[in-house]
Structures are given as C-alpha cells and as structure tokens.
Write a protein that holds these residues in place. Sequence first.
Motif, PDB file in Angstrom:
ATOM      1  N   ALA A  63       0.750  -1.258   0.048  1.00 23.58           N
ATOM      2  CA  ALA A  63       0.191   0.032  -0.138  1.00 23.58           C
ATOM      3  C   ALA A  63       0.876   1.341  -0.041  1.00 23.58           C
ATOM      4  O   ALA A  63       2.102   1.197   0.305  1.00 23.58           O
ATOM      5  CB  ALA A  63      -0.876   0.099   1.276  1.00 23.58           C
ATOM      6  N   MET A  64       0.145   2.221  -0.334  1.00 20.78           N
ATOM      7  CA  MET A  64       0.820   3.535  -0.413  1.00 20.78           C
ATOM      8  C   MET A  64       0.151   4.661   0.167  1.00 20.78           C
ATOM      9  O   MET A  64      -0.950   4.638   0.348  1.00 20.78           O
ATOM     10  CB  MET A  64       1.310   3.934  -1.942  1.00 20.78           C
ATOM     11  CG  MET A  64       2.378   5.009  -2.161  1.00 20.78           C
ATOM     12  SD  MET A  64       2.251   5.549  -3.836  1.00 20.78           S
ATOM     13  CE  MET A  64       3.531   4.331  -4.519  1.00 20.78           C
ATOM     14  N   VAL A  65       0.868   5.641   1.033  1.00 20.25           N
ATOM     15  CA  VAL A  65       0.183   6.873   1.378  1.00 20.25           C
ATOM     16  C   VAL A  65       1.067   8.048   0.696  1.00 20.25           C
ATOM     17  O   VAL A  65       2.089   8.388   0.666  1.00 20.25           O
ATOM     18  CB  VAL A  65       0.481   7.070   2.822  1.00 20.25           C
ATOM     19  CG1 VAL A  65      -0.518   8.196   3.389  1.00 20.25           C
ATOM     20  CG2 VAL A  65       0.082   5.834   3.498  1.00 20.25           C
ATOM     21  N   ILE A 100      10.325  10.019 -13.772  1.00 21.20           N
ATOM     22  CA  ILE A 100      10.979   8.903 -13.441  1.00 21.20           C
ATOM     23  C   ILE A 100      10.423   7.654 -13.498  1.00 21.20           C
ATOM     24  O   ILE A 100      10.888   6.832 -14.144  1.00 21.20           O
ATOM     25  CB  ILE A 100      11.357   9.230 -11.774  1.00 21.20           C
ATOM     26  CG1 ILE A 100      12.221  10.362 -11.869  1.00 21.20           C
ATOM     27  CG2 ILE A 100      11.917   7.930 -11.263  1.00 21.20           C
ATOM     28  CD1 ILE A 100      12.513  11.001 -10.366  1.00 21.20           C
ATOM     29  N   CYS A 101       9.028   7.521 -13.174  1.00 20.12           N
ATOM     30  CA  CYS A 101       8.335   6.401 -13.366  1.00 20.12           C
ATOM     31  C   CYS A 101       8.244   5.842 -14.887  1.00 20.12           C
ATOM     32  O   CYS A 101       8.609   4.878 -15.055  1.00 20.12           O
ATOM     33  CB  CYS A 101       6.930   6.321 -13.060  1.00 20.12           C
ATOM     34  SG  CYS A 101       5.878   5.169 -13.168  1.00 20.12           S
ATOM     35  N   HIS A 102       7.956   6.704 -15.612  1.00 25.36           N
ATOM     36  CA  HIS A 102       8.005   6.550 -16.973  1.00 25.36           C
ATOM     37  C   HIS A 102       9.043   6.129 -17.719  1.00 25.36           C
ATOM     38  O   HIS A 102       9.241   5.258 -18.594  1.00 25.36           O
ATOM     39  CB  HIS A 102       7.073   7.769 -17.724  1.00 25.36           C
ATOM     40  CG  HIS A 102       5.618   7.974 -17.432  1.00 25.36           C
ATOM     41  ND1 HIS A 102       4.945   8.932 -17.887  1.00 25.36           N
ATOM     42  CD2 HIS A 102       4.747   7.190 -16.523  1.00 25.36           C
ATOM     43  CE1 HIS A 102       3.559   8.887 -17.273  1.00 25.36           C
ATOM     44  NE2 HIS A 102       3.579   7.770 -16.491  1.00 25.36           N
ATOM     45  N   THR A 159      11.632   4.558 -16.150  1.00 27.64           N
ATOM     46  CA  THR A 159      11.670   3.287 -15.574  1.00 27.64           C
ATOM     47  C   THR A 159      11.235   2.277 -16.294  1.00 27.64           C
ATOM     48  O   THR A 159      11.884   1.143 -16.467  1.00 27.64           O
ATOM     49  CB  THR A 159      11.604   3.405 -13.981  1.00 27.64           C
ATOM     50  OG1 THR A 159      12.002   4.608 -13.479  1.00 27.64           O
ATOM     51  CG2 THR A 159      12.088   2.144 -13.417  1.00 27.64           C
ATOM     52  N   HIS A 160       9.875   2.542 -16.777  1.00 28.56           N
ATOM     53  CA  HIS A 160       9.215   1.510 -17.318  1.00 28.56           C
ATOM     54  C   HIS A 160       8.838   1.706 -19.034  1.00 28.56           C
ATOM     55  O   HIS A 160       8.060   1.216 -19.475  1.00 28.56           O
ATOM     56  CB  HIS A 160       7.875   1.678 -16.873  1.00 28.56           C
ATOM     57  CG  HIS A 160       7.994   1.102 -15.337  1.00 28.56           C
ATOM     58  ND1 HIS A 160       7.941   1.923 -14.415  1.00 28.56           N
ATOM     59  CD2 HIS A 160       8.271   0.027 -14.556  1.00 28.56           C
ATOM     60  CE1 HIS A 160       8.002   1.460 -12.953  1.00 28.56           C
ATOM     61  NE2 HIS A 160       8.370   0.165 -13.251  1.00 28.56           N
ATOM     62  N   ASN A 161       9.807   2.548 -19.464  1.00 30.68           N
ATOM     63  CA  ASN A 161       9.636   2.872 -21.031  1.00 30.68           C
ATOM     64  C   ASN A 161       7.930   3.240 -21.373  1.00 30.68           C
ATOM     65  O   ASN A 161       7.643   2.668 -22.238  1.00 30.68           O
ATOM     66  CB  ASN A 161       9.943   1.542 -21.971  1.00 30.68           C
ATOM     67  CG  ASN A 161      11.585   1.456 -21.445  1.00 30.68           C
ATOM     68  OD1 ASN A 161      12.278   2.347 -21.304  1.00 30.68           O
ATOM     69  ND2 ASN A 161      12.215   0.079 -21.464  1.00 30.68           N
ATOM     70  N   CYS A 220       0.531   1.101 -13.804  1.00 29.75           N
ATOM     71  CA  CYS A 220       1.509   1.168 -13.023  1.00 29.75           C
ATOM     72  C   CYS A 220       1.592  -0.257 -12.282  1.00 29.75           C
ATOM     73  O   CYS A 220       0.386  -1.019 -12.058  1.00 29.75           O
ATOM     74  CB  CYS A 220       1.038   2.017 -11.801  1.00 29.75           C
ATOM     75  SG  CYS A 220       1.694   1.810 -10.101  1.00 29.75           S
ATOM     76  N   ASN A 221       2.818  -0.778 -12.041  1.00 28.08           N
ATOM     77  CA  ASN A 221       2.833  -2.133 -11.517  1.00 28.08           C
ATOM     78  C   ASN A 221       3.324  -2.007  -9.962  1.00 28.08           C
ATOM     79  O   ASN A 221       4.044  -3.056  -9.713  1.00 28.08           O
ATOM     80  CB  ASN A 221       3.790  -2.880 -12.562  1.00 28.08           C
ATOM     81  CG  ASN A 221       5.046  -2.527 -12.635  1.00 28.08           C
ATOM     82  OD1 ASN A 221       5.614  -1.317 -11.940  1.00 28.08           O
ATOM     83  ND2 ASN A 221       5.908  -3.263 -13.123  1.00 28.08           N
ATOM     84  N   PHE A 222       3.366  -0.899  -9.199  1.00 31.20           N
ATOM     85  CA  PHE A 222       4.021  -1.039  -8.148  1.00 31.20           C
ATOM     86  C   PHE A 222       5.414  -1.084  -8.009  1.00 31.20           C
ATOM     87  O   PHE A 222       5.982  -1.464  -7.015  1.00 31.20           O
ATOM     88  CB  PHE A 222       3.271  -1.667  -7.231  1.00 31.20           C
ATOM     89  CG  PHE A 222       2.195  -0.796  -5.953  1.00 31.20           C
ATOM     90  CD1 PHE A 222       2.032   0.602  -6.337  1.00 31.20           C
ATOM     91  CD2 PHE A 222       1.720  -1.337  -4.940  1.00 31.20           C
ATOM     92  CE1 PHE A 222       1.374   1.164  -5.594  1.00 31.20           C
ATOM     93  CE2 PHE A 222       0.728  -0.776  -4.010  1.00 31.20           C
ATOM     94  CZ  PHE A 222       0.650   0.681  -4.413  1.00 31.20           C
ATOM     95  N   CYS A 223       5.967  -1.062  -9.418  1.00 25.62           N
ATOM     96  CA  CYS A 223       7.590  -1.574  -9.239  1.00 25.62           C
ATOM     97  C   CYS A 223       7.803  -2.931  -8.952  1.00 25.62           C
ATOM     98  O   CYS A 223       8.585  -2.998  -7.973  1.00 25.62           O
ATOM     99  CB  CYS A 223       8.322  -0.366  -8.643  1.00 25.62           C
ATOM    100  SG  CYS A 223       8.401   1.142  -9.461  1.00 25.62           S
ATOM    101  N   VAL A 224       7.079  -3.908  -9.280  1.00 21.31           N
ATOM    102  CA  VAL A 224       7.307  -5.346  -8.769  1.00 21.31           C
ATOM    103  C   VAL A 224       8.694  -5.648  -9.005  1.00 21.31           C
ATOM    104  O   VAL A 224       9.300  -6.338  -8.218  1.00 21.31           O
ATOM    105  CB  VAL A 224       6.417  -6.401  -9.569  1.00 21.31           C
ATOM    106  CG1 VAL A 224       5.208  -6.574  -8.828  1.00 21.31           C
ATOM    107  CG2 VAL A 224       6.123  -5.874 -10.925  1.00 21.31           C
TER     108      VAL A 224
HETATM  109  S1  SF4 Z   1       4.831   2.506  -8.001  1.00 23.85           S
HETATM  110 FE1  SF4 Z   1       3.674   2.579  -9.781  1.00 23.85          FE
HETATM  111  S2  SF4 Z   1       3.563   4.789  -9.992  1.00 23.85           S
HETATM  112 FE2  SF4 Z   1       5.290   4.561  -8.607  1.00 23.85          FE
HETATM  113  S3  SF4 Z   1       7.029   4.428 -10.036  1.00 23.85           S
HETATM  114 FE3  SF4 Z   1       6.665   2.234  -9.559  1.00 23.85          FE
HETATM  115  S4  SF4 Z   1       5.104   2.060 -11.374  1.00 23.85           S
HETATM  116 FE4  SF4 Z   1       5.254   4.228 -11.394  1.00 23.85          FE
END
Ligand code: SF4
Lengths: 257, 129
Positions: free
Chosen positions: A49-51, A69-71, A73-75, A196-200
């Motif tokens: 979870a995230m706050v 940064i997110c975009h 990282t994940h192309n 978004c994949n929560f950066c698995v």
């Molecule tokens: S948690 Fe989701 S929104 Fe945050 S950097 Fe990772 S993929 Fe992007």
Amino acid sequence: MKNNRRTFIKLAAVAAAGLAVAPKAAVASSGGHSPAKVNAKAEHAKQWAMVVDTTKLHSAEEINKLAEICHKTHNVPHIEGKKEVKWLWHDTYAHTFPEQENPHLAEEVHHRDYMLLCNHCENPSCVRVCPTKATFKRADGIVAMDYHRCIGCRYCMAACPYGSRSFNWGEPRHGLDLSKLNPEFPTRMRGVVEKCNFCVERLAEGKDPACVEASEGALAFGDLYDPESPVRKVLRERFTIRRKPSVGTEPCVYYII
Amino acid sequence: MRMHYGFPIMAGLVIFIGLLCAPFALGTAVTKEYKQPEVKLPAGEKECVESTQFMRENHMQLLNEWRDYALRDGKRTYVNHQGKEFTISLQRTCMKCHNSKADFCDKCHNDAGVTPYCWDCHIQPEGLK
Ligand code: SF4
Ligand code: SF4
C-alpha cells in the motif's frame, strides 16, 4: 537419385514412427518440483500500500517529476491527447475525490494537485472482468498485468473506477525516445492495456518503488497488514482518505489531506 | 470413348506433375545438404543457463516457463540442473551474454522460418532503431 528418394521416404517413415512412441522430451520443470524461487533479496508483504502526503506533494511540477521517473523506468510512451498512456499523473480535487467534495472546502486543499496511479485495490474490479486473466492479483496484493496475455478487449478499463489504465492504440514505441530507453525493462506493443505495477521488478530486488524513492518522504510505502510498516505508522497518526470509497474496490493508495 | 479436350488436359497434367517433381529431379530439395547457421557465441562465457543441447532443444519452452515464473508467480530466481542460480529475465540475463540478437537469435530463427514475437516488447541488446 532414385535411391535417395527411397531412403528419404524410408527415413521419414521411421522418424514418424519414432515420434509416435518417443518419450516426451525432458523439460526444465520435470522432476516434480519447480526450479524457480523468489529472489533472496525480495521484499514481502500481504498487501502493498502507499500513502501520498498531499501536504508535501501537491504541485504539478513535483508530481510531473515523479511521473517522468516512473515513465522512464518503465519505458512508458509519451503520447499527447486522447490516446495518452500514463502510469502516474495528477488531477484536481474534484476529479480525484468526487464523492468527498463540498461547496466550502478549504481553498488551499481545493487548489492542490493530487498524484494518481493504480490503487492496487484489495477487491479490484478490473481483475474480475478480464476474460483472459491477463490482469490478476498477486499474493502480495499487487494488481499485475501479463502483457503477453492481454487481448486488448479493454473490459478492465471500463471496470476500473479510477481511470488507472491506458490502452496502446498505436505502436507505443513511436512515443518513446529510442536513445533513452531503459534496456532492463521491456516496452509494450500495440493493442494492450498498461498501468502502474507498483514497481514489482524493484521490490523483487529489495528496492522501494521508483516514485517513493524519489519523493523525499512525501510517499510512504509498505505492507498494509504489518502494524510496524511505514504505511501503517502514517495511517495511525494522520487523517487519510481514499478515492471513491463507495465503489467497494478497497483502494490501497491513501491520501493525507 | 473419345475424350473431349484430351490433348490440353494431358498436356496440362504433364506440366503440372513435371513442376511438382522438379525440385526432386533437379536434386535441390532432397540432396542439398543443410548447413547449420553459424551463431555468434558469447566471448566471455562458456556455459549457458543449461547445457548447449538442452538450450538448443528446449529454450523456447524454458523461456515460456521463465515468463510465467517471473511475471505470474513472482519467482525471479532460476535454479538449473546443476543447482546454479540465475536471474529470470530475458533482457537482463539471456541478452547480457548473447549481446547481439542479429548474430544469435536471428541466425536460427531466419533459417527455421520462425518469427517469435518476443521482440515486439523486449528490447534487443543492439537497441531499437
Ligand atoms: S509504484 Fe507505480 S507509479 Fe510509482 S514508480 Fe512504480 S510503477 Fe510508477
Ligand atoms: S485502481 Fe483500477 S486498475 Fe488499479 S487495481 Fe483498482 S480497479 Fe484495478
């Protein structure tokens, strides 16, 4: 010449007979046990979870920085207009919390920008409607996408009450700067849904999500079911709300107002 | 019985069967020896994730399983038949050693006439153009 053809046909017959009786070739997973295991360094949780602390993170520029940064990282491709693809973005209070609007809301709260991403809901409607199980809920609560399986029907997009999913209408690579790709992560193809994949892939290596790492403390991340996790600590101490609580998906992204 | 259009039919048949047998008659389809493509092997590494023979025969199946282990089961470490561990990742493990898609993957795939769609999403080490 004739001889050749004869031997060829004979050999073909023998090969066909052989194929019919040959034991199935041993494959990697033979032996009854799975030869794969979880990374030694991986982070574990029952429900990630995230706050989002909107008292610290509320300007479009700051949120855009995290999105970038997110975009990267994940192309995630950059496409303007209706066909845009986004994993992390921002919107107004009215659009973020339509059920929690009131006419005399504190002006400052009303004027903030709110960081948005997939809520990795505990009861995700997107997962329920996917006919191929391309989107699914992992044991750690992350709602993941298996892009190999997505057939682009977009039921999940219709089912998500938060608009957290994007469809690749065209070739997503056209929206990418090919010289600045992250070579460690794939791109997507035309006709699949992404989010978004929560950066698995980072959690598997014991790292926090990229946006959390870059947020300078404005984002907390952790296990919702571990009373000692950073997320629970914040939830205990601060007043938080979630998006559209009435739809019953139990979003796991909380907002400090 | 007299056959209407007997001659054109027979001529057509002869030509058709002739064409059908041409590859055999010319000796290209059966007798030409198949030459194995010369793939470029990694310079620094001697051993792959599994034995050469295993990889040759089963890499497609292995990759298929890797995809599910990593993505669906959240298991990203592979233990091979010798007990050695590898990170399950096409881009970060396979393609780090096989650092050229053109000189490795494509060589066989072109000969075998298969176009796997891995590269629709995964980025080859050469980068995208
Ligand atoms: S948690 Fe989701 S929104 Fe945050 S950097 Fe990772 S993929 Fe992007
Ligand atoms: S926010 Fe939408 S896409 Fe994400 S888990 Fe919830 S319903 Fe699914």
